[in-house]
Design an enzyme around this catalytic site. Structure first.
Site, PDB file in Angstrom:
ATOM      1  N   ASP A 288      36.920  47.336  38.061  1.00 43.13           N
ATOM      2  CA  ASP A 288      36.902  47.030  36.968  1.00 43.13           C
ATOM      3  C   ASP A 288      37.529  45.822  36.460  1.00 43.13           C
ATOM      4  OD1 ASP A 288      39.362  47.417  37.677  1.00 43.13           O
ATOM      5  OD2 ASP A 288      40.010  48.572  35.507  1.00 43.13           O
TER       6      ASP A 288
ATOM      7  N   ASP B 258      38.035  41.461  40.256  1.00 44.71           N
ATOM      8  CA  ASP B 258      36.387  42.274  40.730  1.00 44.71           C
ATOM      9  C   ASP B 258      35.304  41.632  40.896  1.00 44.71           C
ATOM     10  OD1 ASP B 258      38.593  44.799  42.115  1.00 44.71           O
ATOM     11  OD2 ASP B 258      38.314  45.679  40.277  1.00 44.71           O
TER      12      ASP B 258
ATOM     13  N   ASP C 125      37.743  49.494  44.126  1.00 42.76           N
ATOM     14  CA  ASP C 125      38.963  49.066  43.493  1.00 42.76           C
ATOM     15  C   ASP C 125      40.190  50.605  43.175  1.00 42.76           C
ATOM     16  OD1 ASP C 125      40.931  47.266  42.422  1.00 42.76           O
ATOM     17  OD2 ASP C 125      40.474  47.590  41.129  1.00 42.76           O
TER      18      ASP C 125
END
Length: 631
Positions: A500, A504, A308
């Site tokens: 995080d 996600d 990410d």
């Protein structure tokens, strides 16, 4: 002692039976000792055989079949003490493996506290009652204090508010809302308390929908076969061949039992769990929590890694990147004036500006006549100077000489006017983590070349960050479902995903290895992940892979050590010079050697390599507050 008995009853009962048997032998009750020991060993063999039969019916051939045969053979030929020692080794190995799993998952409890459980409901008479989030109903008024997570979807009742939605959308910049605009559960409230009116119950809110997607993704992931089971069939067949040959050559069935005693696969049962426990403990000392031993095995085999962007490759907090004052004004003077005007603002960019001024030890003056225009900017009297800080359009509406500053992708700007004249621009951006590039280099040095970025951010911003890191594969403007589908479509597997936020969590669960930046990450991400990084160092993701590779190497090495020593003992036992009881004790020595070798996983055998020219240290980083064991 009582909790130990409850958790590991078979180990405790086996020890009691063994001691009782030895006691009866010492008092001359040999027949009773044989009866008790044989009955217990056969009972345990039946229990083991039932589970083994169910596994075989499901197509899973494990090493338990050899242990089952060894117990039966030793009881039949009257070697009941050897049978008890085999039972003790088997039950002790299972208890050790269970303890390793429990120790790893227990460390996660402190990370999983972010999920909203309580909410502050505002009653009709204005009083505030704390209730469980599940009790909130549509149209309830809910107070959300600064820094708290919005418990349900709702509508803002206050004139304005600032919210961090990065865990939901991947966008690092704060989102500003005015009265009547929609709010999403899971977002973090800014510096001022706000009141919202619930538009959905907790079960129907955004946060719950994402958690539901996590559950579905996690349920679809195939289980991992134990490392030792890969050696089950060849080791078992070899043991039977040697034992059968010894029986055929000697004509004595006792010889068959003597060979199987030293062939009992305790090294195979114990080596991998001990090594994995050592690897998990080693990872925990560096601030990385690995939830189970199977995760270490998958880490060692990772072929692709997806990241990410916001809060993972980047810091997730806007930072002052540059200052552009007009001629006649210095950078420090401009920053000091802006920090003074912004010091009482709830704007997230304001906090970054004030922090930057403090880092430079600049004086931040007290202000008078300060006011904030929602979603536009701040006006304050700093000493005798009127300072306006805000969006370019708002500043331009007050001063005519504003000069436009061209921003790069991913940057945000704050325009400034002083005493009715344009004074300059401050540029902020969500900066890369200092160790982001180092992390990618580490992964490539371990042979992982398929590196990519998945983000919900805009394409231009994503491309800018990817360009700084040398990433060529980027997928931007992704919803949580898009990330899951993209990861499932990757061909080079296993896949490790590092993220995080709440957004996600589904893709972390769908990946073979999900890694959550748990220090500031969401509960949903931590719960669905296999690995949780407790620090703010993304390089720990690469270190987790290295620890996984190291641990599996030591586990396999330990298994082969046990196999080689067991085969040597089998060949000796086949000659008839090694009685069953001595063979069982010899097998215990093999177990100890195997365990001692497996315990090397606590320290590992490989240093964490450092990229030439990097400022990182060669030793593993230790999490704050964690003591390194003596070396």
């Amino acid at each position: 002692m009582l909790p130990l008995i409850k958790r590991y009853p078979v180990v405790v009962v086996t020890l009691i039976v063994l001691l009782a048997t030895l006691g009866m032998l010492g008092t001359g009750w040999g027949q009773l000792a044989q009866l008790v020991a044989s009955a217990f060993a056969l009972g345990l063999a039946v229990h083991l055989g039932w589970g083994m039969a169910k596994d075989i019916a499901r197509g899973h051939w494990g090493i338990d079949v050899l242990a089952f045969t060894a117990i039966l053979a030793t009881v039949v030929v009257g070697e009941y003490l050897a049978a008890l020692i085999i039972c003790l080794m088997l039950s002790g190995g299972e208890a050790l493996e269970d303890y390793a799993q429990m120790r790893a998952t227990k460390s996660l409890s402190s990370l999983l506290e972010r999920v909203p459980v309580w909410a502050h409901r505002v009653e009709a008479d204005g009083t505030i009652h704390d209730v469980r989030v599940a009790e909130l109903m549509v149209a309830d008024a809910v107070l959300v204090r600064p820094g708290e997570i919005l418990p349900v979807d709702g509508v803002l009742l206050d004139p304005e508010g600032s919210f961090d939605e990065s865990s939901l959308t991947g966008e690092s910049m704060p989102v500003y809302k005015i009265a009547g605009e929609s709010l999403l559960s899971g977002a973090v409230n800014g510096a001022r308390a706000i009141t919202l009116r619930a538009s959905a119950t907790a079960a129907d809110s955004q946060y719950s929908r994402i958690v539901e997607l996590v559950t579905e993704a996690a349920a679809s992931r195939a289980p991992v076969v134990r490392l030792a089971d890969r050696y089950a069939v060849p080791f078992t067949m070899l043991a039977y061949v040697i034992a059968g040959a010894a029986w055929w050559a000697s004509g004595d069935p006792v010889r068959f039992a003597e060979v199987l005693v030293v062939a009992t696969p305790c090294p195979l049962l114990i080596a991998a769990p001990v090594a994995f426990m050592g690897g998990m403990s080693r990872a925990a000392r560096t601030g990385v929590i690995v939830k189970d031993g199977g995760t270490l095995e998958r880490l060692a085999a990772v072929k692709s890694v997806a990241f990410d962007k916001t809060g993972t490759l980047t810091q997730g907090i806007p930072q002052l990147r540059s200052i552009h004052p007009v001629e006649g004004m210095g950078e420090e003077e401009l920053l000091s004036l802006v920090a003074a005007a912004e010091q009482y603002s709830s704007h997230v960019l304001a906090a970054s500006i004030v922090a930057a001024a403090s880092d430079r030890s600049l004086a931040i003056s007290a202000v008078r006549d300060a006011s904030e225009v929602a979603t536009h900017g701040v006006s304050a009297l700093v000493g005798k100077r009127r300072v306006l800080v805000g969006k370019p359009a708002w500043i331009k509406s007050h001063v005519p000489d504003v000069r436009h500053y061209e921003l790069a992708s991913g940057e945000s700007s704050v325009y400034v006017a002083v005493d009715g004249h344009f004074a300059g621009v401050l540029v902020l951006a969500d900066a890369l983590r200092p160790d982001a590039a180092e992390t990618l280099w580490q992964l490539r040095s371990m042979g992982i070349q398929d590196l990519l970025m998945l983000t919900g951010d805009q394409q231009a911003t994503a491309d800018h960050i990817a360009g700084e890191l040398g990433l060529t594969r980027v997928r931007a403007e992704c919803m949580p479902e898009d990330k899951v589908n993209f990861v499932r479509g990757l061909t080079r597997r296993p896949v490790m995903m590092v993220g995080d936020g709440v957004n996600d969590a589904p893709v972390l669960a769908a990946s073979e290895v999900g890694v959550a930046m748990g220090a500031r990450g969401s509960t949903a991400a931590s719960q669905s992940a296999d690995v949780v990084i407790m620090t703010e160092r993304i390089s720990q993701a690469a270190q987790a892979v290295r620890i996984g590779k190291d641990t599996v190497h030591i586990a396999v090495q330990s298994i082969w050590l046990g196999i080689v020593l067991s085969v040597l003992l089998m060949l000796v036992a086949a000659t008839g010079v090694l009685p069953a009881i001595l063979g069982a004790l010899s097998q215990e020595i093999v177990d100890l050697l195997t365990i001692f070798n497996a315990l090397r996983a606590l320290k590992g055998t490989q240093k964490f390599e450092v990229r030439p020219g990097s400022h990182s240290q060669g030793r593993e980083a230790v999490a704050p507050g964690v003591n390194r064991p003596a070396e």
